[in-house]
Design an enzyme around this catalytic site. Structure first.
Site, mmCIF file in Angstrom:
data_model
loop_
_atom_site.group_PDB
_atom_site.id
_atom_site.type_symbol
_atom_site.label_atom_id
_atom_site.label_comp_id
_atom_site.label_asym_id
_atom_site.label_seq_id
_atom_site.Cartn_x
_atom_site.Cartn_y
_atom_site.Cartn_z
ATOM 1 N N ASP A 1 21.209 49.217 64.611
ATOM 2 C CA ASP A 1 21.629 50.473 63.667
ATOM 3 C C ASP A 1 22.783 50.021 62.874
ATOM 4 O O ASP A 1 22.948 50.322 61.716
ATOM 5 C CB ASP A 1 22.228 51.391 64.817
ATOM 6 C CG ASP A 1 20.942 52.363 65.470
ATOM 7 O OD1 ASP A 1 20.023 52.023 65.147
ATOM 8 O OD2 ASP A 1 21.494 53.268 65.804
ATOM 9 N N LYS B 1 14.336 52.642 78.818
ATOM 10 C CA LYS B 1 14.929 53.147 79.857
ATOM 11 C C LYS B 1 16.452 53.748 79.070
ATOM 12 O O LYS B 1 17.308 52.969 78.993
ATOM 13 C CB LYS B 1 15.390 52.400 81.012
ATOM 14 C CG LYS B 1 16.252 53.127 81.937
ATOM 15 C CD LYS B 1 16.436 52.236 83.111
ATOM 16 C CE LYS B 1 17.411 52.786 84.269
ATOM 17 N NZ LYS B 1 18.732 53.138 83.495
ATOM 18 N N SER C 1 17.303 49.092 79.446
ATOM 19 C CA SER C 1 18.647 49.666 79.915
ATOM 20 C C SER C 1 19.730 49.329 78.957
ATOM 21 O O SER C 1 19.764 49.384 77.567
ATOM 22 C CB SER C 1 18.946 49.824 81.484
ATOM 23 O OG SER C 1 20.125 50.542 81.603
#
Length: 441
Positions: free
Chosen positions: A298, A312, A287
């Site tokens: 990224d 998740k 999460s």
């Protein structure tokens, strides 16, 4: 002219008829529900409590949607609010429900569960000899909580172990220390973030300030440990990501209705001023941990090391029901800055390093993709959105993916000697620091 008008009118009529049919179906189903409730109330072998009956029905409706939607009665809702503030009573285990089984997502550091050796992926089959199979998650959590100093025995099924394991525990008031830090050799800092509670961001900033002072004003690099961090508050995940990313997107969410979709961008300054960063993740990182890991990966702000995360990638909204607790409802999927949805996929580290030589066996649902009624991965760009990394230090190719023969078993009291993943992270961040220093000269 009549023909021109007839088209739209027929469309509106068809839509209205469809809505009427849908309402009729709903009314019929509600009638069936009412009939079932009445039959249970009048004919079940024992008298039933009306409130409990309806609460069970509501919870069944929500848990049937996905693994993370659920109903919380007033007591469970209060317990959840206490936990997000960082203090609650119990054993210190983050659990999930899958196919009627209670599965450990991760133990919380320095709690009875962690000290007793409870592991992510363990299935808790019984409490004090009484089975938990088929027991709703909220009820199981209630049974595990209790007065401080009271005893309880967990029966656990573990990967690779044929016989059930009995684990005696003593309940404590759990004071979550969400941030831990210390210096590693070579002016490298180490920060462990155990959960994303309300104290996460402030605690991380303070830890970095303290480490800088210990390093004489400047850190050469940092290891951020998110292993077995089950997540927590979305705003804290965004804030922690912003502590290392100067600008750009951190995460976006896409809901059922486009107007409800959101995007969060970085704001603030990089607390490391560009110093190298390595993030440790594993199958217990879920999460909010995956939001941070995905954003840092990224943006090429950090090198991720460890094993694939839990997967998740959904957002739950807690909707209070005045006087009757609250419902936790999945309302959106979240996406990394490159557009990846990691729902049921997880974050793949840049450098894979396992904590031990044993190959984990699949048992009981180790990741989101193994859970019952799992939400599908939809609308993302996939892992192909990220081109191969070309900025890893040369030593990355020499990092072994598992400990050598005879490497000591992990001992939380001796991490410098037994935490193989941490030692490899330290090797990588030192190489990155040396590379950065060489390029600056």
């Amino acid at each position: 002219m009549a023909g021109v008008v007839a088209g739209p009118s027929m469309g509106v009529l068809t839509q209205a008829l469809a809505q009427d049919s849908s309402r009729s179906d709903m009314y019929q189903l509600l009638k069936v529900f009412g009939d079932v409730v009445q039959r249970v109330r009048s004919e079940y072998v024992d008298p039933v409590d009306d409130k409990e009956l309806i609460e069970n029905a509501i919870n069944g409706m929500l848990t049937g949607l996905d693994p993370h939607s659920s109903y919380m009665n007033a007591k469970a809702f209060k317990d959840m609010q206490i936990q997000t503030k960082g203090e609650f009573g119990g054993l210190g285990i983050e659990v999930n429900e899958d196919k009627g089984l209670i599965k450990v997502v991760s133990p919380i550091d320095d709690t009875p569960a962690a000290r007793a050796g409870i592991k992510p992926g363990d299935i808790i089959t019984a409490l004090d000899g009484k089975t938990l199979v088929g027991v709703p998650l909220n009820d199981a959590v209630d049974k595990m909580r209790g007065p401080p100093n009271s005893k309880i025995v967990l029966t656990v099924k573990r990967q690779g172990v044929d016989k059930p394991i009995e684990v005696p525990l003593v309940r404590e008031v759990i004071h979550l220390q969400v941030v831990k830090s210390r210096m590693l050799p070579g002016d490298i800092g180490y920060v462990r973030l155990t959960q994303f509670t309300e104290q996460a961001d402030a605690g991380l900033k303070q830890a970095v300030r303290n480490l800088k002072q210990q390093a004489g004003g400047k850190l050469k690099g940092l290891v951020l440990d998110l292993r077995n961090n089950p997540g927590g508050l979305l705003d804290q995940a965004v804030a922690v990501s912003s502590d290392f990313i100067d600008q750009g997107e951190i995460v976006s969410t896409r809901a059922r209705h486009p107007d409800d979709s959101q995007r969060w961008d970085a704001k603030g300054l990089d607390v490391l001023a560009g110093a190298p960063l390595v993030v440790l993740i594993n199958g217990g990182s879920a999460s909010a941990s995956e939001i941070v890991s995905g954003a840092l990966q990224d943006h090429r702000r950090a090198v991720l090391l460890g094993t694939k995360s839990f997967g998740k990638g959904s957002v739950q909204t807690v909707i209070p029901l005045p006087g009757n607790g609250a419902m936790r409802l999945t309302t959106a999927r979240y996406y990394t800055p490159s557009g990846r949805s990691i729902q049921a996929e997880g974050i793949v580290p840049d450098i894979t390093v396992h904590e031990s030589r044993e190959t984990p066996q699949s048992f009981g649902g180790d990741r989101e993709s193994d859970l019952n009624h799992v939400l599908s991965n939809r609308g993302g760009t996939g892992t192909q959105a990220l081109p191969p990394r070309t900025d890893l230090p040369a030593i990355a190719k020499q990092i072994p993916d598992k400990p050598p023969e005879g490497y000591p078993k992990f001992d939380p009291t001796k991490p410098d000697d037994t935490d193989f993943q941490l030692q490899q992270a330290l090797t990588v961040v030192k190489a990155m620091a040396a590379q950065k220093s060489a390029s600056a000269n």
